[in-house]
Write an enzyme that holds these catalytic residues in place. Structure first.
Site, short mmCIF file in Angstrom:
data_model
loop_
_atom_site.label_atom_id
_atom_site.label_comp_id
_atom_site.label_asym_id
_atom_site.label_seq_id
_atom_site.Cartn_x
_atom_site.Cartn_y
_atom_site.Cartn_z
N CYS A 1 -2.38 -2.54 7.66
CA CYS A 1 -2.28 -3.50 6.55
C CYS A 1 -1.04 -4.38 6.62
O CYS A 1 -1.11 -5.56 6.29
CB CYS A 1 -2.40 -2.78 5.23
N ASP B 1 0.78 -1.25 0.00
CA ASP B 1 0.00 0.00 0.00
C ASP B 1 0.81 1.31 0.00
O ASP B 1 0.45 2.24 0.73
CB ASP B 1 -0.96 0.02 1.20
N LYS C 1 -7.03 -4.93 -3.05
CA LYS C 1 -7.76 -5.43 -1.87
C LYS C 1 -8.71 -4.36 -1.36
O LYS C 1 -8.55 -3.18 -1.68
CB LYS C 1 -6.77 -5.82 -0.77
#
Ligand code: VGL
Ligand code: ZN
Length: 213
Positions: free
Chosen positions: A141, A11, A97
Protein backbone atom coordinates in the site's frame (compact mmCIF):
# COMPACT_ATOMS: atom_id res chain seq x y z
CA UNK A 1 8.26 21.83 4.91
CA UNK A 2 5.73 24.31 3.63
CA UNK A 3 2.09 25.10 4.04
CA UNK A 4 0.97 22.78 1.28
CA UNK A 5 2.35 19.63 2.90
CA UNK A 6 0.35 16.95 4.68
CA UNK A 7 1.06 13.73 6.53
CA UNK A 8 -0.42 10.47 5.26
CA UNK A 9 -0.28 7.49 7.62
CA UNK A 10 -1.02 4.35 5.60
CA UNK A 11 -2.94 1.40 7.06
CA UNK A 12 -1.62 1.21 10.62
CA UNK A 13 -4.41 -1.21 11.55
CA UNK A 14 -4.68 -4.07 14.02
CA UNK A 15 -4.68 -6.76 11.28
CA UNK A 16 -1.39 -5.51 9.83
CA UNK A 17 0.41 -5.60 13.18
CA UNK A 18 1.82 -8.62 15.03
CA UNK A 19 -1.08 -10.83 16.16
CA UNK A 20 -3.30 -9.58 13.32
CA UNK A 21 -4.75 -11.51 10.38
CA UNK A 22 -2.13 -10.24 7.91
CA UNK A 23 0.67 -9.15 10.18
CA UNK A 24 3.57 -7.22 8.71
CA UNK A 25 6.69 -8.49 10.53
CA UNK A 26 7.52 -5.93 13.23
CA UNK A 27 4.83 -3.68 11.75
CA UNK A 28 4.14 -2.22 15.19
CA UNK A 29 7.66 -0.73 15.30
CA UNK A 30 6.48 2.09 13.02
CA UNK A 31 3.98 3.27 15.63
CA UNK A 32 6.20 5.26 18.03
CA UNK A 33 7.97 6.89 15.08
CA UNK A 34 4.68 7.79 13.39
CA UNK A 35 3.50 9.25 16.69
CA UNK A 36 6.51 11.58 16.48
CA UNK A 37 5.49 12.69 12.99
CA UNK A 38 1.86 13.07 14.06
CA UNK A 39 2.93 15.35 16.90
CA UNK A 40 5.12 17.39 14.56
CA UNK A 41 2.46 17.88 11.86
CA UNK A 42 -0.21 18.59 14.45
CA UNK A 43 1.99 21.22 16.10
CA UNK A 44 2.57 22.90 12.73
CA UNK A 45 -1.14 22.82 11.90
CA UNK A 46 -0.49 20.67 8.82
CA UNK A 47 -3.28 18.36 7.67
CA UNK A 48 -3.13 14.73 8.75
CA UNK A 49 -4.66 11.84 6.84
CA UNK A 50 -4.85 8.20 7.94
CA UNK A 51 -5.80 5.59 5.36
CA UNK A 52 -7.37 2.29 6.25
CA UNK A 53 -7.95 -0.93 4.35
CA UNK A 54 -11.72 -1.36 4.60
CA UNK A 55 -12.81 -4.53 2.81
CA UNK A 56 -16.20 -6.20 2.57
CA UNK A 57 -16.29 -9.82 3.82
CA UNK A 58 -16.85 -10.98 0.22
CA UNK A 59 -13.79 -9.10 -1.14
CA UNK A 60 -12.20 -10.79 -4.17
CA UNK A 61 -8.88 -9.75 -2.60
CA UNK A 62 -9.24 -12.60 -0.05
CA UNK A 63 -8.03 -16.18 -0.63
CA UNK A 64 -11.47 -17.57 0.21
CA UNK A 65 -12.91 -15.55 -2.70
CA UNK A 66 -10.15 -16.22 -5.22
CA UNK A 67 -7.61 -13.59 -4.16
CA UNK A 68 -4.17 -13.91 -2.59
CA UNK A 69 -4.58 -12.64 0.98
CA UNK A 70 -6.04 -14.09 4.15
CA UNK A 71 -9.15 -12.13 5.10
CA UNK A 72 -8.12 -8.90 6.83
CA UNK A 73 -9.44 -5.46 7.71
CA UNK A 74 -13.06 -6.40 7.20
CA UNK A 75 -15.29 -3.33 7.61
CA UNK A 76 -16.42 -2.72 11.20
CA UNK A 77 -14.31 -5.53 12.69
CA UNK A 78 -11.72 -5.19 15.45
CA UNK A 79 -8.93 -6.07 13.02
CA UNK A 80 -9.83 -3.10 10.83
CA UNK A 81 -9.42 -0.59 13.66
CA UNK A 82 -6.40 1.67 13.75
CA UNK A 83 -3.79 0.24 16.10
CA UNK A 84 -4.61 1.49 19.61
CA UNK A 85 -1.00 2.69 20.05
CA UNK A 86 -1.29 5.14 17.16
CA UNK A 87 -2.07 8.61 18.51
CA UNK A 88 -4.27 10.14 15.82
CA UNK A 89 -5.24 13.75 16.54
CA UNK A 90 -8.93 14.52 16.53
CA UNK A 91 -8.62 16.45 13.27
CA UNK A 92 -7.26 13.43 11.38
CA UNK A 93 -9.13 12.77 8.13
CA UNK A 94 -9.76 9.06 7.61
CA UNK A 95 -9.45 7.69 4.08
CA UNK A 96 -11.05 4.29 3.41
CA UNK A 97 -10.00 2.10 0.51
CA UNK A 98 -10.60 -1.38 -0.89
CA UNK A 99 -14.29 -0.91 -0.13
CA UNK A 100 -15.69 -2.49 -3.28
CA UNK A 101 -15.83 -6.24 -3.76
CA UNK A 102 -13.54 -6.18 -6.81
CA UNK A 103 -11.16 -3.56 -5.53
CA UNK A 104 -7.79 -4.56 -4.01
CA UNK A 105 -7.48 -1.00 -2.79
CA UNK A 106 -3.72 -0.91 -2.45
CA UNK A 107 -3.46 2.79 -3.23
CA UNK A 108 -4.79 5.32 -0.74
CA UNK A 109 -5.10 7.68 -3.72
CA UNK A 110 -8.13 5.57 -4.71
CA UNK A 111 -9.65 6.01 -1.27
CA UNK A 112 -12.54 8.17 -0.11
CA UNK A 113 -13.40 10.17 2.99
CA UNK A 114 -16.28 9.27 5.28
CA UNK A 115 -18.39 11.59 3.10
CA UNK A 116 -17.34 9.65 -0.03
CA UNK A 117 -15.14 12.45 -1.35
CA UNK A 118 -12.31 10.99 -3.42
CA UNK A 119 -9.00 11.57 -1.63
CA UNK A 120 -7.28 13.10 -4.68
CA UNK A 121 -10.14 15.55 -5.12
CA UNK A 122 -9.89 16.55 -1.47
CA UNK A 123 -6.13 17.07 -1.70
CA UNK A 124 -6.60 19.34 -4.70
CA UNK A 125 -9.42 21.21 -3.01
CA UNK A 126 -7.20 21.76 0.04
CA UNK A 127 -4.41 22.91 -2.30
CA UNK A 128 -2.01 20.35 -0.90
CA UNK A 129 0.80 19.30 -3.19
CA UNK A 130 3.21 17.38 -0.97
CA UNK A 131 2.58 14.17 0.92
CA UNK A 132 4.81 12.78 3.65
CA UNK A 133 4.03 9.07 3.62
CA UNK A 134 4.67 6.39 6.23
CA UNK A 135 2.97 3.22 7.47
CA UNK A 136 2.24 -0.28 6.20
CA UNK A 137 3.14 -2.00 4.05
CA UNK A 138 6.18 -0.68 2.20
CA UNK A 139 5.87 -3.22 -0.62
CA UNK A 140 2.09 -2.90 -1.17
CA UNK A 141 0.00 0.00 0.00
CA UNK A 142 2.81 2.47 0.68
CA UNK A 143 4.35 1.65 -2.70
CA UNK A 144 1.11 1.91 -4.68
CA UNK A 145 0.10 5.07 -2.86
CA UNK A 146 3.44 6.81 -3.43
CA UNK A 147 3.69 5.81 -7.08
CA UNK A 148 0.16 6.96 -7.82
CA UNK A 149 0.64 10.21 -5.92
CA UNK A 150 3.76 10.94 -7.97
CA UNK A 151 1.87 10.12 -11.16
CA UNK A 152 -0.85 12.55 -10.07
CA UNK A 153 1.81 15.27 -9.75
CA UNK A 154 2.23 15.39 -5.97
CA UNK A 155 5.61 15.64 -4.29
CA UNK A 156 6.18 12.60 -2.13
CA UNK A 157 8.53 12.22 0.81
CA UNK A 158 8.86 8.69 2.16
CA UNK A 159 9.30 8.46 5.90
CA UNK A 160 12.06 5.89 5.74
CA UNK A 161 12.06 5.21 9.49
CA UNK A 162 8.29 4.72 9.63
CA UNK A 163 7.55 2.07 7.00
CA UNK A 164 7.65 -1.74 7.10
CA UNK A 165 7.05 -4.37 4.43
CA UNK A 166 5.19 -7.68 4.14
CA UNK A 167 8.27 -9.17 2.40
CA UNK A 168 6.58 -12.17 0.78
CA UNK A 169 10.04 -12.36 -0.79
CA UNK A 170 13.09 -11.03 1.01
CA UNK A 171 14.18 -7.73 -0.48
CA UNK A 172 10.72 -6.63 -1.64
CA UNK A 173 10.72 -3.60 0.66
CA UNK A 174 14.14 -2.43 -0.49
CA UNK A 175 13.08 -2.88 -4.10
CA UNK A 176 9.88 -0.94 -3.45
CA UNK A 177 11.83 1.91 -1.82
CA UNK A 178 14.22 2.05 -4.79
CA UNK A 179 11.27 2.07 -7.20
CA UNK A 180 9.57 4.95 -5.37
CA UNK A 181 12.79 6.97 -5.29
CA UNK A 182 13.36 6.24 -8.97
CA UNK A 183 9.85 7.55 -9.66
CA UNK A 184 10.75 10.79 -7.88
CA UNK A 185 10.10 10.33 -4.18
CA UNK A 186 12.40 11.88 -1.57
CA UNK A 187 13.31 10.17 1.66
CA UNK A 188 13.37 11.62 5.14
CA UNK A 189 13.52 10.56 8.77
CA UNK A 190 12.14 12.12 11.91
CA UNK A 191 15.65 13.35 12.71
CA UNK A 192 16.23 14.89 9.26
CA UNK A 193 12.83 16.62 9.28
CA UNK A 194 13.40 17.83 12.84
CA UNK A 195 16.71 19.44 11.93
CA UNK A 196 15.24 20.92 8.74
CA UNK A 197 12.50 22.55 10.82
CA UNK A 198 15.05 23.90 13.28
CA UNK A 199 17.02 25.52 10.45
CA UNK A 200 13.79 26.87 8.87
CA UNK A 201 12.88 28.27 12.27
CA UNK A 202 16.28 29.90 12.61
CA UNK A 203 15.98 31.37 9.12
CA UNK A 204 12.57 32.80 10.05
CA UNK A 205 13.99 34.30 13.23
CA UNK A 206 16.95 35.74 11.29
CA UNK A 207 14.53 37.30 8.77
CA UNK A 208 12.50 38.82 11.59
CA UNK A 209 15.64 40.41 12.99
CA UNK A 210 16.55 41.85 9.60
CA UNK A 211 13.12 43.26 8.85
CA UNK A 212 12.53 46.88 9.92
CA UNK A 213 10.56 47.38 13.14
C1 VGL B 1 -2.03 -4.29 2.16
C2 VGL B 1 -1.90 -6.46 1.45
C3 VGL B 1 -3.27 -6.53 1.34
C4 VGL B 1 -1.32 -3.07 2.64
C5 VGL B 1 -3.40 -4.34 2.05
O1 VGL B 1 -1.91 -2.27 3.40
O2 VGL B 1 -0.13 -2.90 2.29
N1 VGL B 1 -1.29 -5.35 1.84
N2 VGL B 1 -4.00 -5.46 1.64
ZN1 ZN C 1 -6.16 -5.44 1.82
Amino acid sequence: MHRRAALLVVDVQVDFCPGGALAVPKGDLVIPVLNGYLELFKRRGSPIFASRDWHPQESRHFIENGGIWPAHCVQQTQGAQFHPGLVLPEETIVISKGIAKWDDGYSAMQGVTEHDTPFVMLLKHMRLDHLYVGGLATDYCVRETALEALKEGFNVTLLADAVRGVELQAGNSDRAMAEMVHAGADMATLTSIGSMLVSEGEAAIANDRQSPP
